[in-house]
Design a protein around this motif. Sequence first.
Motif, PDB file in Angstrom:
ATOM      1  N   ASP A  97       0.807  -1.218   0.000  1.00 57.00           N
ATOM      2  CA  ASP A  97       0.000   0.000   0.000  1.00 57.00           C
ATOM      3  C   ASP A  97       0.842   1.271   0.000  1.00 57.00           C
ATOM      4  N   PRO A  98       1.909   1.338   0.800  1.00 56.88           N
ATOM      5  CA  PRO A  98       2.696   2.582   0.765  1.00 56.88           C
ATOM      6  C   PRO A  98       3.441   2.779  -0.556  1.00 56.88           C
ATOM      7  N   VAL A  99       3.686   1.706  -1.296  1.00 58.61           N
ATOM      8  CA  VAL A  99       4.507   1.760  -2.508  1.00 58.61           C
ATOM      9  C   VAL A  99       3.656   1.940  -3.762  1.00 58.61           C
ATOM     10  N   ARG A 100       2.625   1.122  -3.888  1.00 55.99           N
ATOM     11  CA  ARG A 100       1.685   1.138  -5.013  1.00 55.99           C
ATOM     12  C   ARG A 100       2.367   1.139  -6.387  1.00 55.99           C
ATOM     13  N   PRO A 101       3.162   0.088  -6.672  1.00 59.11           N
ATOM     14  CA  PRO A 101       3.790   0.005  -7.993  1.00 59.11           C
ATOM     15  C   PRO A 101       2.750  -0.308  -9.064  1.00 59.11           C
ATOM     16  N   ALA A 102       3.111  -0.070 -10.322  1.00 64.46           N
ATOM     17  CA  ALA A 102       2.264  -0.526 -11.425  1.00 64.46           C
ATOM     18  C   ALA A 102       2.221  -2.049 -11.338  1.00 64.46           C
ATOM     19  N   ALA A 103       1.062  -2.657 -11.605  1.00 59.47           N
ATOM     20  CA  ALA A 103       0.941  -4.104 -11.402  1.00 59.47           C
ATOM     21  C   ALA A 103      -0.040  -4.735 -12.373  1.00 59.47           C
ATOM     22  N   THR A 104       0.194  -6.018 -12.624  1.00 59.09           N
ATOM     23  CA  THR A 104      -0.689  -6.845 -13.442  1.00 59.09           C
ATOM     24  C   THR A 104      -0.936  -8.142 -12.700  1.00 59.09           C
ATOM     25  N   LEU A 105      -2.177  -8.628 -12.716  1.00 60.70           N
ATOM     26  CA  LEU A 105      -2.529  -9.917 -12.129  1.00 60.70           C
ATOM     27  C   LEU A 105      -2.903 -10.871 -13.242  1.00 60.70           C
ATOM     28  N   VAL A 106      -2.267 -12.043 -13.246  1.00 65.77           N
ATOM     29  CA  VAL A 106      -2.524 -13.082 -14.241  1.00 65.77           C
ATOM     30  C   VAL A 106      -3.037 -14.314 -13.501  1.00 65.77           C
ATOM     31  N   ILE A 107      -4.028 -14.984 -14.072  1.00 66.81           N
ATOM     32  CA  ILE A 107      -4.514 -16.253 -13.532  1.00 66.81           C
ATOM     33  C   ILE A 107      -3.919 -17.358 -14.403  1.00 66.81           C
ATOM     34  N   ALA A 108      -3.110 -18.247 -13.781  1.00 62.94           N
ATOM     35  CA  ALA A 108      -2.440 -19.313 -14.548  1.00 62.94           C
ATOM     36  C   ALA A 108      -1.940 -20.390 -13.592  1.00 62.94           C
ATOM     37  N   ASP A 109      -1.658 -21.555 -14.153  1.00 64.33           N
ATOM     38  CA  ASP A 109      -0.997 -22.613 -13.385  1.00 64.33           C
ATOM     39  C   ASP A 109       0.435 -22.207 -13.081  1.00 64.33           C
ATOM     40  N   LEU A 110       0.988 -22.787 -12.026  1.00 60.08           N
ATOM     41  CA  LEU A 110       2.385 -22.559 -11.677  1.00 60.08           C
ATOM     42  C   LEU A 110       3.152 -23.878 -11.771  1.00 60.08           C
ATOM     43  N   MET A 111       4.468 -23.805 -11.617  1.00 56.60           N
ATOM     44  CA  MET A 111       5.373 -24.905 -11.931  1.00 56.60           C
ATOM     45  C   MET A 111       5.174 -26.155 -11.074  1.00 56.60           C
ATOM     46  N   VAL A 112       4.883 -25.995  -9.798  1.00 55.31           N
ATOM     47  CA  VAL A 112       4.797 -27.117  -8.868  1.00 55.31           C
ATOM     48  C   VAL A 112       3.386 -27.168  -8.290  1.00 55.31           C
ATOM     49  N   SER A 113       2.843 -28.360  -8.185  1.00 54.38           N
ATOM     50  CA  SER A 113       1.528 -28.534  -7.574  1.00 54.38           C
ATOM     51  C   SER A 113       1.540 -27.959  -6.168  1.00 54.38           C
ATOM     52  N   GLY A 114       0.509 -27.217  -5.822  1.00 56.33           N
ATOM     53  CA  GLY A 114       0.415 -26.598  -4.504  1.00 56.33           C
ATOM     54  C   GLY A 114       0.827 -25.145  -4.484  1.00 56.33           C
ATOM     55  N   MET A 115       1.593 -24.711  -5.494  1.00 60.57           N
ATOM     56  CA  MET A 115       1.926 -23.289  -5.598  1.00 60.57           C
ATOM     57  C   MET A 115       0.654 -22.534  -5.966  1.00 60.57           C
ATOM     58  N   LEU A 116       0.359 -21.486  -5.219  1.00 58.74           N
ATOM     59  CA  LEU A 116      -0.863 -20.716  -5.454  1.00 58.74           C
ATOM     60  C   LEU A 116      -0.587 -19.310  -5.943  1.00 58.74           C
ATOM     61  N   PHE A 117       0.604 -18.795  -5.672  1.00 53.63           N
ATOM     62  CA  PHE A 117       0.897 -17.378  -5.938  1.00 53.63           C
ATOM     63  C   PHE A 117       2.363 -17.222  -6.296  1.00 53.63           C
ATOM     64  N   GLU A 118       2.628 -16.313  -7.218  1.00 54.96           N
ATOM     65  CA  GLU A 118       3.998 -15.966  -7.601  1.00 54.96           C
ATOM     66  C   GLU A 118       4.040 -14.472  -7.869  1.00 54.96           C
ATOM     67  N   VAL A 119       5.162 -13.861  -7.543  1.00 56.36           N
ATOM     68  CA  VAL A 119       5.325 -12.433  -7.792  1.00 56.36           C
ATOM     69  C   VAL A 119       6.639 -12.199  -8.526  1.00 56.36           C
ATOM     70  N   GLU A 120       6.605 -11.313  -9.484  1.00 58.70           N
ATOM     71  CA  GLU A 120       7.802 -10.875 -10.233  1.00 58.70           C
ATOM     72  C   GLU A 120       7.862  -9.358 -10.099  1.00 58.70           C
ATOM     73  N   ALA A 121       9.073  -8.813 -10.009  1.00 63.21           N
ATOM     74  CA  ALA A 121       9.173  -7.379  -9.718  1.00 63.21           C
ATOM     75  C   ALA A 121      10.307  -6.713 -10.468  1.00 63.21           C
ATOM     76  N   THR A 122      10.124  -5.424 -10.674  1.00 60.78           N
ATOM     77  CA  THR A 122      11.185  -4.559 -11.221  1.00 60.78           C
ATOM     78  C   THR A 122      11.293  -3.358 -10.293  1.00 60.78           C
ATOM     79  N   ALA A 123      12.530  -3.032  -9.929  1.00 61.76           N
ATOM     80  CA  ALA A 123      12.783  -1.880  -9.074  1.00 61.76           C
ATOM     81  C   ALA A 123      13.751  -0.931  -9.788  1.00 61.76           C
ATOM     82  N   PHE A 124      13.622   0.350  -9.487  1.00 63.06           N
ATOM     83  CA  PHE A 124      14.470   1.373 -10.101  1.00 63.06           C
ATOM     84  C   PHE A 124      14.833   2.403  -9.062  1.00 63.06           C
ATOM     85  N   LYS A 125      16.094   2.789  -9.033  1.00 64.72           N
ATOM     86  CA  LYS A 125      16.490   3.915  -8.193  1.00 64.72           C
ATOM     87  C   LYS A 125      17.443   4.748  -9.041  1.00 64.72           C
ATOM     88  N   GLY A 126      17.097   5.966  -9.275  1.00 61.24           N
ATOM     89  CA  GLY A 126      17.906   6.787 -10.150  1.00 61.24           C
ATOM     90  C   GLY A 126      18.054   8.183  -9.608  1.00 61.24           C
TER      91      GLY A 126
END
Length: 126
Positions: A97-126
């Motif tokens: 909530d304090p950060v509020r990056p741009a985000a996309t949510l995708v509904i898809a299977d993941l690599m291992v049975s039982g995995m429910l959620f995955e997150v990928e991120a990009t950070a920038f400091k300039g």
Amino acid sequence: MSRRLISTGSPFEREMAYSRAVVQGDWCFVSGITGFDYAAMTLPTDVGSQARNCFETLFGVLEEAEFGPGDLVRMQYTLTDRALLNNLQPVLFEFLDPVRPAATLVIADLMVSGMLFEVEATAFKG
């Protein structure tokens, strides 16, 4: 421009030939992080606990890369079932909530049975 590879020591990184994160200049690109507790190699059964593990791992990777949560600019969430969204949303709010990056949510299977959620991120400091 320097390039630095970050690893959490997860066997997935070694088996699939990737780095948990790549730091290139002012950018940090973080690979998909799932809900495993990578120290114990255990996977909780609920999406909230998995998401908390994801964000704890993500914030640890960012710290090692000399970035912080406030540097997050882009996120992609992968959820295995849209019915889990109501249980995921409070964790997203708690960590982002304090950060509020741009985000996309995708509904898809993941690599291992039982995995429910995955997150990928990009950070920038300039």
